[in-house]
Design a protein around this motif. Structure first.
Motif, PDB file in Angstrom:
ATOM      1  N   ARG A  80       0.830  -1.203   0.000  1.00 19.16           N
ATOM      2  CA  ARG A  80       0.000   0.000   0.000  1.00 19.16           C
ATOM      3  C   ARG A  80       0.872   1.264   0.000  1.00 19.16           C
ATOM      4  O   ARG A  80       0.641   2.205  -0.759  1.00 19.16           O
ATOM      5  CB  ARG A  80      -0.922  -0.024   1.230  1.00 19.16           C
ATOM      6  CG  ARG A  80      -2.093   0.912   1.170  1.00 19.16           C
ATOM      7  CD  ARG A  80      -3.008   0.700   2.379  1.00 19.16           C
ATOM      8  NE  ARG A  80      -3.706  -0.555   2.325  1.00 19.16           N
ATOM      9  CZ  ARG A  80      -4.829  -0.763   1.639  1.00 19.16           C
ATOM     10  NH1 ARG A  80      -5.347   0.223   0.925  1.00 19.16           N
ATOM     11  NH2 ARG A  80      -5.431  -1.943   1.658  1.00 19.16           N
ATOM     12  N   ARG A  81       1.904   1.278   0.863  1.00 14.39           N
ATOM     13  CA  ARG A  81       2.792   2.445   0.934  1.00 14.39           C
ATOM     14  C   ARG A  81       3.544   2.655  -0.380  1.00 14.39           C
ATOM     15  O   ARG A  81       3.698   3.783  -0.852  1.00 14.39           O
ATOM     16  CB  ARG A  81       3.796   2.272   2.092  1.00 14.39           C
ATOM     17  CG  ARG A  81       3.194   2.494   3.479  1.00 14.39           C
ATOM     18  CD  ARG A  81       4.270   2.614   4.534  1.00 14.39           C
ATOM     19  NE  ARG A  81       5.032   1.378   4.686  1.00 14.39           N
ATOM     20  CZ  ARG A  81       4.725   0.409   5.553  1.00 14.39           C
ATOM     21  NH1 ARG A  81       3.651   0.526   6.335  1.00 14.39           N
ATOM     22  NH2 ARG A  81       5.474  -0.676   5.636  1.00 14.39           N
ATOM     23  N   GLU A  82       4.001   1.539  -0.988  1.00 16.07           N
ATOM     24  CA  GLU A  82       4.736   1.653  -2.248  1.00 16.07           C
ATOM     25  C   GLU A  82       3.832   2.207  -3.349  1.00 16.07           C
ATOM     26  O   GLU A  82       4.250   3.066  -4.141  1.00 16.07           O
ATOM     27  CB  GLU A  82       5.312   0.297  -2.675  1.00 16.07           C
ATOM     28  CG  GLU A  82       6.146   0.391  -3.948  1.00 16.07           C
ATOM     29  CD  GLU A  82       6.605  -0.956  -4.495  1.00 16.07           C
ATOM     30  OE1 GLU A  82       7.096  -0.978  -5.644  1.00 16.07           O
ATOM     31  OE2 GLU A  82       6.464  -1.978  -3.796  1.00 16.07           O
ATOM     32  N   ALA A  83       2.602   1.726  -3.404  1.00 20.05           N
ATOM     33  CA  ALA A  83       1.662   2.199  -4.441  1.00 20.05           C
ATOM     34  C   ALA A  83       1.389   3.689  -4.275  1.00 20.05           C
ATOM     35  O   ALA A  83       1.334   4.440  -5.262  1.00 20.05           O
ATOM     36  CB  ALA A  83       0.363   1.404  -4.355  1.00 20.05           C
ATOM     37  N   GLU A  84       1.219   4.122  -3.037  1.00 19.32           N
ATOM     38  CA  GLU A  84       0.974   5.549  -2.789  1.00 19.32           C
ATOM     39  C   GLU A  84       2.209   6.381  -3.153  1.00 19.32           C
ATOM     40  O   GLU A  84       2.090   7.455  -3.751  1.00 19.32           O
ATOM     41  CB  GLU A  84       0.577   5.755  -1.328  1.00 19.32           C
ATOM     42  CG  GLU A  84      -0.830   5.229  -1.025  1.00 19.32           C
ATOM     43  CD  GLU A  84      -1.126   5.137   0.466  1.00 19.32           C
ATOM     44  OE1 GLU A  84      -0.219   5.438   1.281  1.00 19.32           O
ATOM     45  OE2 GLU A  84      -2.270   4.751   0.814  1.00 19.32           O
ATOM     46  N   ALA A  85       3.391   5.854  -2.807  1.00 17.87           N
ATOM     47  CA  ALA A  85       4.631   6.583  -3.099  1.00 17.87           C
ATOM     48  C   ALA A  85       4.855   6.724  -4.609  1.00 17.87           C
ATOM     49  O   ALA A  85       5.442   7.711  -5.075  1.00 17.87           O
ATOM     50  CB  ALA A  85       5.821   5.870  -2.449  1.00 17.87           C
ATOM     51  N   ARG A  86       4.387   5.743  -5.367  1.00 14.55           N
ATOM     52  CA  ARG A  86       4.568   5.793  -6.821  1.00 14.55           C
ATOM     53  C   ARG A  86       3.518   6.675  -7.508  1.00 14.55           C
ATOM     54  O   ARG A  86       3.567   6.861  -8.726  1.00 14.55           O
ATOM     55  CB  ARG A  86       4.523   4.366  -7.398  1.00 14.55           C
ATOM     56  CG  ARG A  86       5.779   3.543  -7.076  1.00 14.55           C
ATOM     57  CD  ARG A  86       5.665   2.129  -7.644  1.00 14.55           C
ATOM     58  NE  ARG A  86       6.856   1.332  -7.398  1.00 14.55           N
ATOM     59  CZ  ARG A  86       7.924   1.271  -8.186  1.00 14.55           C
ATOM     60  NH1 ARG A  86       7.941   1.988  -9.314  1.00 14.55           N
ATOM     61  NH2 ARG A  86       8.957   0.525  -7.886  1.00 14.55           N
ATOM     62  N   GLY A  87       2.560   7.164  -6.738  1.00 10.07           N
ATOM     63  CA  GLY A  87       1.617   8.143  -7.281  1.00 10.07           C
ATOM     64  C   GLY A  87       0.503   7.570  -8.122  1.00 10.07           C
ATOM     65  O   GLY A  87      -0.082   8.275  -8.946  1.00 10.07           O
ATOM     66  N   PHE A  88       0.171   6.299  -7.955  1.00  9.01           N
ATOM     67  CA  PHE A  88      -0.918   5.712  -8.730  1.00  9.01           C
ATOM     68  C   PHE A  88      -2.270   6.220  -8.231  1.00  9.01           C
ATOM     69  O   PHE A  88      -2.425   6.580  -7.057  1.00  9.01           O
ATOM     70  CB  PHE A  88      -0.912   4.178  -8.619  1.00  9.01           C
ATOM     71  CG  PHE A  88       0.389   3.531  -9.008  1.00  9.01           C
ATOM     72  CD1 PHE A  88       1.090   3.951 -10.140  1.00  9.01           C
ATOM     73  CD2 PHE A  88       0.926   2.496  -8.253  1.00  9.01           C
ATOM     74  CE1 PHE A  88       2.282   3.362 -10.502  1.00  9.01           C
ATOM     75  CE2 PHE A  88       2.122   1.895  -8.608  1.00  9.01           C
ATOM     76  CZ  PHE A  88       2.801   2.335  -9.736  1.00  9.01           C
ATOM     77  N   GLN A  89      -3.256   6.211  -9.121  1.00 10.94           N
ATOM     78  CA  GLN A  89      -4.646   6.367  -8.698  1.00 10.94           C
ATOM     79  C   GLN A  89      -5.118   4.984  -8.257  1.00 10.94           C
ATOM     80  O   GLN A  89      -5.149   4.050  -9.068  1.00 10.94           O
ATOM     81  CB  GLN A  89      -5.507   6.891  -9.844  1.00 10.94           C
ATOM     82  CG  GLN A  89      -6.975   6.980  -9.474  1.00 10.94           C
ATOM     83  CD  GLN A  89      -7.807   7.645 -10.538  1.00 10.94           C
ATOM     84  OE1 GLN A  89      -8.540   8.591 -10.276  1.00 10.94           O
ATOM     85  NE2 GLN A  89      -7.716   7.165 -11.763  1.00 10.94           N
ATOM     86  N   ILE A  90      -5.460   4.848  -6.984  1.00  5.75           N
ATOM     87  CA  ILE A  90      -5.677   3.518  -6.404  1.00  5.75           C
ATOM     88  C   ILE A  90      -7.155   3.311  -6.087  1.00  5.75           C
ATOM     89  O   ILE A  90      -7.805   4.168  -5.481  1.00  5.75           O
ATOM     90  CB  ILE A  90      -4.846   3.351  -5.114  1.00  5.75           C
ATOM     91  CG1 ILE A  90      -3.349   3.498  -5.413  1.00  5.75           C
ATOM     92  CG2 ILE A  90      -5.128   2.000  -4.471  1.00  5.75           C
ATOM     93  CD1 ILE A  90      -2.496   3.685  -4.172  1.00  5.75           C
ATOM     94  N   PHE A  91      -7.666   2.140  -6.491  1.00  4.28           N
ATOM     95  CA  PHE A  91      -8.978   1.680  -6.052  1.00  4.28           C
ATOM     96  C   PHE A  91      -8.782   0.336  -5.361  1.00  4.28           C
ATOM     97  O   PHE A  91      -8.127  -0.552  -5.895  1.00  4.28           O
ATOM     98  CB  PHE A  91      -9.958   1.556  -7.226  1.00  4.28           C
ATOM     99  CG  PHE A  91     -10.324   2.888  -7.811  1.00  4.28           C
ATOM    100  CD1 PHE A  91     -11.240   3.713  -7.167  1.00  4.28           C
ATOM    101  CD2 PHE A  91      -9.736   3.329  -8.981  1.00  4.28           C
ATOM    102  CE1 PHE A  91     -11.571   4.957  -7.703  1.00  4.28           C
ATOM    103  CE2 PHE A  91     -10.054   4.565  -9.519  1.00  4.28           C
ATOM    104  CZ  PHE A  91     -10.969   5.381  -8.870  1.00  4.28           C
ATOM    105  N   ASP A  92      -9.344   0.225  -4.181  1.00  3.09           N
ATOM    106  CA  ASP A  92      -9.115  -0.952  -3.346  1.00  3.09           C
ATOM    107  C   ASP A  92     -10.291  -1.907  -3.456  1.00  3.09           C
ATOM    108  O   ASP A  92     -11.386  -1.614  -2.987  1.00  3.09           O
ATOM    109  CB  ASP A  92      -8.925  -0.501  -1.892  1.00  3.09           C
ATOM    110  CG  ASP A  92      -8.436  -1.624  -0.996  1.00  3.09           C
ATOM    111  OD1 ASP A  92      -8.365  -2.784  -1.471  1.00  3.09           O
ATOM    112  OD2 ASP A  92      -8.113  -1.360   0.172  1.00  3.09           O
ATOM    113  N   ALA A  93     -10.061  -3.061  -4.099  1.00  2.00           N
ATOM    114  CA  ALA A  93     -11.122  -4.065  -4.239  1.00  2.00           C
ATOM    115  C   ALA A  93     -11.040  -5.143  -3.160  1.00  2.00           C
ATOM    116  O   ALA A  93     -11.697  -6.181  -3.269  1.00  2.00           O
ATOM    117  CB  ALA A  93     -11.057  -4.709  -5.624  1.00  2.00           C
ATOM    118  N   THR A  94     -10.238  -4.900  -2.116  1.00  2.00           N
ATOM    119  CA  THR A  94     -10.172  -5.861  -1.013  1.00  2.00           C
ATOM    120  C   THR A  94     -11.581  -6.157  -0.502  1.00  2.00           C
ATOM    121  O   THR A  94     -12.360  -5.229  -0.236  1.00  2.00           O
ATOM    122  CB  THR A  94      -9.330  -5.295   0.154  1.00  2.00           C
ATOM    123  OG1 THR A  94      -8.021  -4.989  -0.322  1.00  2.00           O
ATOM    124  CG2 THR A  94      -9.223  -6.302   1.287  1.00  2.00           C
TER     125      THR A  94
END
Length: 320
Positions: free
Chosen positions: A83-97
């Motif tokens: 999660r931290r890596e994805a945020e650091a890379r600046g992606f637009q994130i949608f969580d399907a968990t």
């Protein structure tokens, strides 16, 4: 074969799988292809291939995702590090968990702040287990069977909680949990069991189905934990059972001399595959289909902000 197909009820998609697939489909409609998905969105070959054809790209390493891309986390959940890596890379994130997996993550985080250590009952290497254990950097111990319980070494004895992978065999998990209780009488258990309602319902349906038939077919992919548990459960009840990805995997030899066939599907297997198996069984001589009584599921989970406020048709119209 000649005779009857008995259909387990409920079977197939659960609310968490419905939601996860809809998140990817809505993201594709709203933002266009490609949409990147970390790990298979759910463990089903047909579903994954269908989404690939629509423009989803499934990856394991976030380095494969270009900057600024849209990324979806799979239904199994991810570790805090991912999660931290994805945020650091600046992606637009949608969580399907799946929200029922998220519930376990929230409980782990809350009790960890209170100083608890954890035992997790689950299968090593499964993405859900990696995601849940990855909520903490230390103090969470995986046990896969009763013998593992004896090997757990705690830093302290006072505060211990147990959590469970949501897709386990209910009976296996209960046996392991009993061993945990016996060794650690002070263990804190969840207010409601972590094994999800859909896993429980599908296993209960197989317990009703298996004694009434001579062979059970489970529709599900080899990587699907809950589908594997259904096949194992039927066999444990004394009925030969086979798991198939689809109708093309059926072996006519399984049904020779057998007039009653039971059919179910794991929580990540779509109904279209079940109907394909029914057609194939009819071609092999089955003459009727009967649905067994079972629990009707009404659970529905909300979509993430930014994806769930319009109908699929409205989202598609905006793109056209």
């Amino acid at each position: 074969m000649a005779g009857e197909i008995l259909l387990a009820e409920p079977r197939g998609f659960c609310a968490g799988v419905d939601r996860a697939i809809e998140i990817v489909e809505r993201a594709l409609l709203k933002f266009g292809a490609p949409i990147y998905v970390r790990h298979e969105i759910v463990h089903n070959t047909y579903v994954v291939n269908d989404l690939k054809a629509k423009g989803a790209i499934f990856i394991e390493n976030l380095a494969e995702v270009p900057p600024g891309a849209t990324l979806v986390f799979s239904a199994h959940g991810v570790s805090q590090a991912v999660r931290r890596e994805a945020e650091a890379r600046g992606f637009q994130i949608f969580d399907a968990t799946c929200p029922l997996v998220t519930k376990v993550h929230v409980e782990v985080a809350k009790l960890a702040r209170e100083g608890y250590e954890f035992i997790m009952i689950g299968h090593k290497g499964h993405p859900e287990v990696e995601g849940t254990m990855g909520q903490l950097s230390e103090g969470i111990h995986l046990v896969e069977d009763v013998s593992d319980v004896a090997r757990v070494h705690l830093r302290q004895q006072d505060k211990l909680a147990v959590v469970t992978q949501t897709t386990l065999s209910v009976d296996d998990a209960a046996e392991i949990l009993q061993a945990v209780r016996e060794r650690f009488p002070q263990v804190r258990e969840p207010k409601q069991q972590d094994i999800c309602y859909a896993t429980q319902n599908r296993q209960d349906a197989v317990k009703l189905l298996a004694p009434q038939v001579e062979v059970v077919v489970v529709v599900g992919s080899p990587t699907s934990s809950n589908s594997n548990r259904l096949r194992e459960l039927a066999e444990r009840l004394g009925t030969p059972a086979y798991m198939v990805d689809g109708a093309e995997d059926l072996d006519p030899a399984w049904f020779e001399g057998r007039s009653q066939v039971g059919l179910t599907a794991g929580a990540s297997a779509p109904e279209v595959l079940v109907q394909g198996v029914i057609e194939r069984l009819r071609a092999l001589g089955a003459t009727s289909v009967r649905k067994l009584d079972g629990v009707t599921e009404h659970t529905r989970f909300p979509l993430p902000m930014g994806l769930g406020d319009k109908s699929m048709a409205e989202v598609a119209a905006e793109r056209s």
